[in-house]
Design an enzyme around this catalytic site. Structure first.
Site, PDB file in Angstrom:
ATOM      1  N   PHE A   1      86.502  59.692 -16.684  1.00 20.74           N
ATOM      2  CA  PHE A   1      86.371  58.462 -15.906  1.00 20.74           C
ATOM      3  C   PHE A   1      86.292  58.849 -14.438  1.00 20.74           C
ATOM      4  O   PHE A   1      87.272  59.306 -13.848  1.00 20.74           O
ATOM      5  CB  PHE A   1      87.535  57.494 -16.130  1.00 20.74           C
ATOM      6  CG  PHE A   1      87.338  56.208 -15.367  1.00 20.74           C
ATOM      7  CD1 PHE A   1      86.550  55.204 -15.893  1.00 20.74           C
ATOM      8  CD2 PHE A   1      87.895  56.027 -14.116  1.00 20.74           C
ATOM      9  CE1 PHE A   1      86.316  54.028 -15.181  1.00 20.74           C
ATOM     10  CE2 PHE A   1      87.674  54.868 -13.391  1.00 20.74           C
ATOM     11  CZ  PHE A   1      86.891  53.866 -13.931  1.00 20.74           C
TER      12      PHE A   1
ATOM     13  N   ASP B   1      88.188  66.040  -9.339  1.00 17.62           N
ATOM     14  CA  ASP B   1      88.368  64.612  -9.056  1.00 17.62           C
ATOM     15  C   ASP B   1      89.867  64.313  -9.118  1.00 17.62           C
ATOM     16  O   ASP B   1      90.438  64.129 -10.179  1.00 17.62           O
ATOM     17  CB  ASP B   1      87.600  63.767 -10.078  1.00 17.62           C
ATOM     18  CG  ASP B   1      87.757  62.271  -9.841  1.00 17.62           C
ATOM     19  OD1 ASP B   1      88.635  61.875  -9.047  1.00 17.62           O
ATOM     20  OD2 ASP B   1      87.026  61.485 -10.471  1.00 17.62           O
TER      21      ASP B   1
ATOM     22  N   LYS C   1      92.234  56.339  -3.623  1.00 16.11           N
ATOM     23  CA  LYS C   1      93.447  55.617  -3.994  1.00 16.11           C
ATOM     24  C   LYS C   1      94.599  55.845  -3.023  1.00 16.11           C
ATOM     25  O   LYS C   1      94.625  55.293  -1.945  1.00 16.11           O
ATOM     26  CB  LYS C   1      93.833  55.949  -5.435  1.00 16.11           C
ATOM     27  CG  LYS C   1      92.807  55.465  -6.473  1.00 16.11           C
ATOM     28  CD  LYS C   1      93.325  55.627  -7.882  1.00 16.11           C
ATOM     29  CE  LYS C   1      92.237  55.300  -8.916  1.00 16.11           C
ATOM     30  NZ  LYS C   1      91.830  53.910  -8.949  1.00 16.11           N
TER      31      LYS C   1
END
Length: 414
Positions: A146, A233, A262
């Protein structure tokens, strides 16, 4: 209706249902306040947050230092675009590159934008530095990844909901199993024109899959051997979530490119970044990539303070300590449980696997009951519940949450 009119939960949900696109399926709770590890709904009920906005709020809700930094900067200068310099961007760039140990940073806004940025840089590096023929560069990715939901990113997803009826898809990606060095080595040996390997150090959205010890180090060594960029990531796993500042730090791996988002802002503002050393980042020239809001003064001020809070409050150490305690307590319960088969994770990124089909609604129903009992969490992939509280949580609060979780699970035991 006045925008300041107080709404009931039912009214707020009805408004979203009528006027908003139905691209999410949220838990039926309407939140209006957050502080530290807690959130309150519009009726005033208090909850423990055990999702942290998908690990964006690692520093806790409305951290006073981060909010103050945002407020100060917002009163002075919010946006110039990159058509001009501003007096905060260079400070941020110097701070973040020193913090993570890279030469250069390219700031963006959202995680998906940062992933797209890394893909573009990797391909351009491949053509200009590795001499891969134009249009032939390939990037290796992992199954069940993801990395976001842009058109290019869903092109290498195997999530049917994310992909169906959004094609045609972007070529240039090779999928291999996660946590499989043999598969990675096979592709690197047999395929031509490999530019990079894009990987999550822990697959969060897939259900908090922690790879075997040595996987990340082995993958980096294979990439070095074949002159391929190792791209980590760390949008969800970074910024102290797993008990180290970065999840790759557990194996002392330095990526060729690091993707952040984030919690780099503490959840108060969209900030993301791609970091790399000069020999990679220098392929990007003026006019070849950018963003109106990327690197704006508010983002720069917020990110610096958010990262300072992580170190000043030793949040990585706290995540490491509390994560071990959380898994120990849950494992004790699981040994006699019929409803939960496994707990896994690292630091304060954890998940439990519900002993049911991933097509069942048991995990969803457990989360509804957790909500009733004062704790907010969300299922992922059907039968998995992810638990990721803010890293400012105390041991006393964590044990209280463990009690809520276990008592809730007991209601579902056969």
């Amino acid at each position: 209706m006045s925008v300041l009119e107080k709404l009931s939960s039912q009214s707020a949900i009805a408004l979203e249902e009528k006027y908003g696109a139905h691209n999410y399926h949220p838990l039926p709770v309407v939140l209006s306040k957050g502080e530290g590890v807690y959130m309150w709904d519009v009726e005033g009920k208090k909850y423990y947050d055990f999702l942290s906005a998908y690990s964006a709020v690692n520093q806790g809700h409305c951290h006073p230092r981060i909010v103050a930094a945002m407020t100060r900067q917002a009163k002075t200068l919010t946006l110039t675009s990159r058509a001009f310099h501003n007096d905060m961007l260079g400070r941020f760039e110097a701070y973040v590159t020193s913090y993570f140990g890279f030469d250069k940073v390219l700031p963006m806004n959202t995680g998906a934008e940062a992933v797209e940025t890394a893909i573009k840089i990797c391909r351009k590096w491949a053509y200009e530095k590795k001499n891969i023929p134009e249009q032939q560069a390939k990037i290796i990715v992992c199954e069940n990844n993801f990395h976001g939901r842009t058109t290019t990113i869903i092109s290498f997803s195997n999530d049917a909901d994310a992909r169906e009826n959004f094609g045609p898809y972007t070529p240039g990606f090779i999928k291999i199993p996660y946590d499989d060095l043999t598969a990675l080595e096979k592709v690197l040996k047999e395929q031509e024109h490999i530019a990079g390997f894009l990987v999550e150090p822990i697959q969060g959205e897939a259900g908090v899959y922690v790879p075997s010890e040595g996987y990340l180090k082995g993958a980096k060594q294979l990439c070095e051997k074949h002159q391929v960029l190792f791209i980590a990531d760390e949008i969800q796993t970074g910024i102290a979530r797993t008990g180290e500042i970065l999840a790759v730090d557990h194996e002392e791996v330095k990526p060729d490119m690091l993707i952040l988002g984030k919690a780099i802002s503490g959840g108060v503002y969209p900030v993301s970044a791609v970091l790399a050393d000069d020999h990679i980042m220098e392929v990007i020239k003026p006019g070849q990539h950018g963003s109106t809001f990327g690197g704006n003064p508010v983002a720069a001020a917020v990110a610096m303070e958010a990262l300072a809070v992580v170190k000043d409050e030793q949040l990585a150490d706290n995540a490491q300590k509390l994560g071990v305690l959380f898994r120990e307590k849950l494992q004790e319960y699981i040994e006699g449980s019929s409803i939960v088969s496994k707990v896994r994770g690292k630091g304060l990124l954890n998940a439990i696997v519900i002993n049911d089909s991933d097509q069942s609604d048991t995990a969803w129903n457990i989360c509804l009951k957790l909500k009733d009992n004062g704790l907010l969490a969300k299922p992922t992939h059907g039968n998995i519940i992810r638990f990721a509280p803010p890293l400012v949580m105390t041991q006393e609060q964590l044990l209280d949450c463990v009690s809520i979780i276990i008592n809730t699970l007991k209601e579902f035991e056969v």
